[in-house]
Enzyme design. Structure first.
Site, short mmCIF file in Angstrom:
data_model
loop_
_atom_site.label_atom_id
_atom_site.label_comp_id
_atom_site.label_asym_id
_atom_site.label_seq_id
_atom_site.Cartn_x
_atom_site.Cartn_y
_atom_site.Cartn_z
N ALA A 89 23.56 80.01 74.22
CA ALA A 89 22.47 80.07 73.26
C ALA A 89 21.26 80.64 74.00
CB ALA A 89 22.19 78.69 72.70
N VAL A 90 20.12 80.69 73.37
CA VAL A 90 18.97 81.38 73.97
C VAL A 90 18.61 80.81 75.34
CG1 VAL A 90 16.54 81.97 73.68
CG2 VAL A 90 18.07 82.02 71.71
N MET A 91 18.56 79.48 75.47
CA MET A 91 18.20 78.87 76.75
C MET A 91 19.22 79.23 77.83
SD MET A 91 15.37 77.04 76.95
CE MET A 91 15.64 75.78 78.19
N VAL B 32 24.55 73.03 76.61
CA VAL B 32 25.07 72.90 75.26
C VAL B 32 24.39 71.70 74.59
CG1 VAL B 32 27.29 73.91 75.91
CG2 VAL B 32 27.00 71.42 75.99
N ALA C 126 23.50 68.19 73.34
CA ALA C 126 23.75 66.89 73.96
C ALA C 126 24.75 66.09 73.14
CB ALA C 126 22.44 66.12 74.09
N ASN D 223 19.16 68.33 76.85
CA ASN D 223 18.24 67.21 76.61
C ASN D 223 19.06 65.97 76.29
OD1 ASN D 223 15.55 67.73 77.02
ND2 ASN D 223 15.17 68.55 74.99
N GLY E 255 10.99 75.92 77.66
CA GLY E 255 11.41 76.72 76.53
C GLY E 255 12.12 77.99 76.97
N LYS F 155 12.66 63.73 82.35
CA LYS F 155 12.49 64.77 81.33
C LYS F 155 12.13 64.16 79.99
CE LYS F 155 12.86 68.88 79.36
NZ LYS F 155 13.04 68.65 77.93
N ASN G 225 8.81 64.81 77.69
CA ASN G 225 8.80 65.17 76.29
C ASN G 225 7.97 64.20 75.46
OD1 ASN G 225 10.60 67.10 77.17
ND2 ASN G 225 12.02 66.82 75.48
#
Length: 493
Positions: free
Chosen positions: A13-15, A76, A78, A104, A132, A187, A191
């Protein structure tokens, strides 16, 4: 056989795609795999064309393409997907290989997985990745925890791809956090603090817009100025930019921010922090307030209906509008400065709560966290990156056992200097009916924390009266229970 790869990544995916490009850009050869293999081909033939990539169409192919000890990172969703990937990797890996989860994830899953993977003779890392899409590509903040033996193996790559800070831009925003789920917990707190930061900024915006009547152009100027001082941060910077963005629809006009529906989304990490704070018995009121503020925003239709029935204060000439408040808001420049001070003081309380929760969790789970290092990890690359974090690192470097940031001289002085303005802004918002739940929660936390005595004595008396829950006394040791029905004033017959 072609040259083996230094690093493997699952999840494009983008990340994941951006992080893979980041790894390759630092001189490493990387193998990539995605369950939907079309994404692999699209990357290899697109953004990764001509670069040091190997595209793989199976887990077996990915593992076979890696140098030993193998380093495999997943990015991927979580939850069960991570467990499934671990199970698919285990038959192909050998003792000493490392599985890294960069999602995450809830820290309890990382605690469990670390033990499970170590029992198989492998090493496991759960790492927070913040910043991000842009951070993943150019340099994120990384918060790795898990099997300590894995750190020397992943350190060169992780510190190479992370954001850098310091006078010479050479201090990586990546350091080993602690065992098992420590990295993902840190983390999560990041957040949660992010939730609080964003809510506080939104309340400052609301006050300046509703009370002082600032236009978007004026708000842009205010946030530009704020970003040059104590409040300098990524979130203040992007908020400044938002106020200048024009509507991007073909038939649109005006500013885009004014066209956005006032319903906020959430992915859950703020809620996790709030729930875990309750489990630990620590007062992380800012993140909890921010979570509830998002929940209130989500009941848009109910709020629209209520707005037609429920009333609030009238205009500024309402008798309830005290002269002191009227004087404050009539001087726009002074009011803007008061809001800035209130925002900074509230922000300090928010971070103070976050670090108190980290301290409690570290003790509960025996992680041995270094709080100054945690602050440094957030200094660059991540969403809450800010100049202010240098002060937090200084505080814990000077006093590693600091009980609360509010007690450190720098933060105490800021609060002392900001208190009058902070209280005036909260009072003005209440008198004018402009909601400031996070500003108010921060002030209430400060006022509660600085009090030697709170009304919990009455609360405990109530608990003992109706449930025999016992109480302690201020004048003698021991635990007591009283027969309140016998002690009370007897009703007249």
């Amino acid at each position: 056989m072609s040259e083996l790869c230094d690093f493997g990544l699952i999840g494009l995916a983008v990340m994941g795609e951006n992080l893979a490009l980041n790894v390759e850009s630092r001189g490493y050869r990387i193998a990539v795999y995605n369950r939907t293999t079309e994404k692999v081909d699209a990357l290899i033939n697109g953004r990764a064309a001509g670069k040091n990539f190997v595209g793989c169409h199976s887990i077996e192919e990915l593992v076979a393409s890696l140098k030993k000890p193998r380093l495999v990172m997943t990015l991927v969703k979580a939850g069960p997907a991570v467990d499934a990937i671990i199970e698919s990797l285990l038959p192909h890996l050998e003792p000493g290989d490392v599985i890294i989860d960069g999602g995450n994830e809830h820290f309890t899953n990382t605690e469990r997985r670390t033990q499970y993977v170590e029992d198989k003779g492998l090493l496991y890392v759960g790492t927070g990745v913040s910043g991000g899409e842009e951070g993943a590509l150019k340099g994120p903040s990384l918060m790795p925890g898990g099997s300590k033996e894995a750190w020397p193996l992943i350190k060169p790559i992780f510190q190479a791809i992370s954001a850098k800070v310091g006078p010479n831009n050479d201090i990586p925003c990546c350091e080993w956090v602690g065992p098992r789920g420590a990295g993902h917990y840190v983390k999560m707190v990041h957040n949660g603090i992010e939730y609080g930061d964003m809510q506080l900024i939104c309340e400052a915006y609301h006050i300046l817009k509703e009370v002082a009547g600032l236009t978007n152009d004026e708000l842009y100027d205010v946030f530009s100025e704020w970003n040059q001082g104590e409040l300098q941060s990524y979130l203040i910077e992007i908020t400044r930019d938002i106020f200048s963005a024009k509507d991007d629809q073909p038939d649109g006009d005006g500013y885009l921010v004014d066209k956005i529906l006032d319903v906020a989304g959430a992915k859950g990490t703020g809620k996790w922090m709030s729930q875990l704070a309750l489990d630990l018995g620590v007062p992380s009121t800012l993140v909890t307030t921010a979570v509830y503020a998002r929940a209130l925003s989500a009941v848009k239709e109910a709020r629209v209906r209520a707005s037609k029935t429920l009333s609030g204060p009238g205009p500024h000439d309402n008798p309830a509008f005290a002269s002191a408040t009227q004087e404050l808001v009539s001087d726009k420049k002074a009011f803007v400065e008061a809001v800035r001070r209130a925002l900074y003081a509230s922000k300090i309380c928010s971070y103070a709560q976050g670090f108190v929760q980290l301290q409690a969790a570290s003790e509960e789970h025996q992680w041995g966290l270094n709080y100054g290092d945690c602050a440094l990890l957030w200094r660059g690359g991540c969403i809450i990156r800010a100049q202010f974090l240098d002060r937090i690192k200084e505080a814990f470097d000077e006093q590693p056992d600091l009980e609360n940031l509010l007690l450190f001289p720098y933060f105490k002085n800021v609060i002392d200097e900001s208190q009058a303005a902070w209280r005036a802004v909260v009072m003005a918002s209440k008198q004018l009916g402009v909601p400031t739940p996070a500003f108010s929660a921060a002030l209430d936390y400060y006022d509660s924390y600085r009090r030697e005595r709170l009304p919990a004595n009455l609360l405990q008396a109530q608990r003992d009266y109706f449930g025999a829950h016992t109480y302690k006394r201020v004048d003698r040791d021991g635990t007591f229970h009283s027969e309140w029905l016998e002690l009370r004033k007897q009703p007249e017959s």
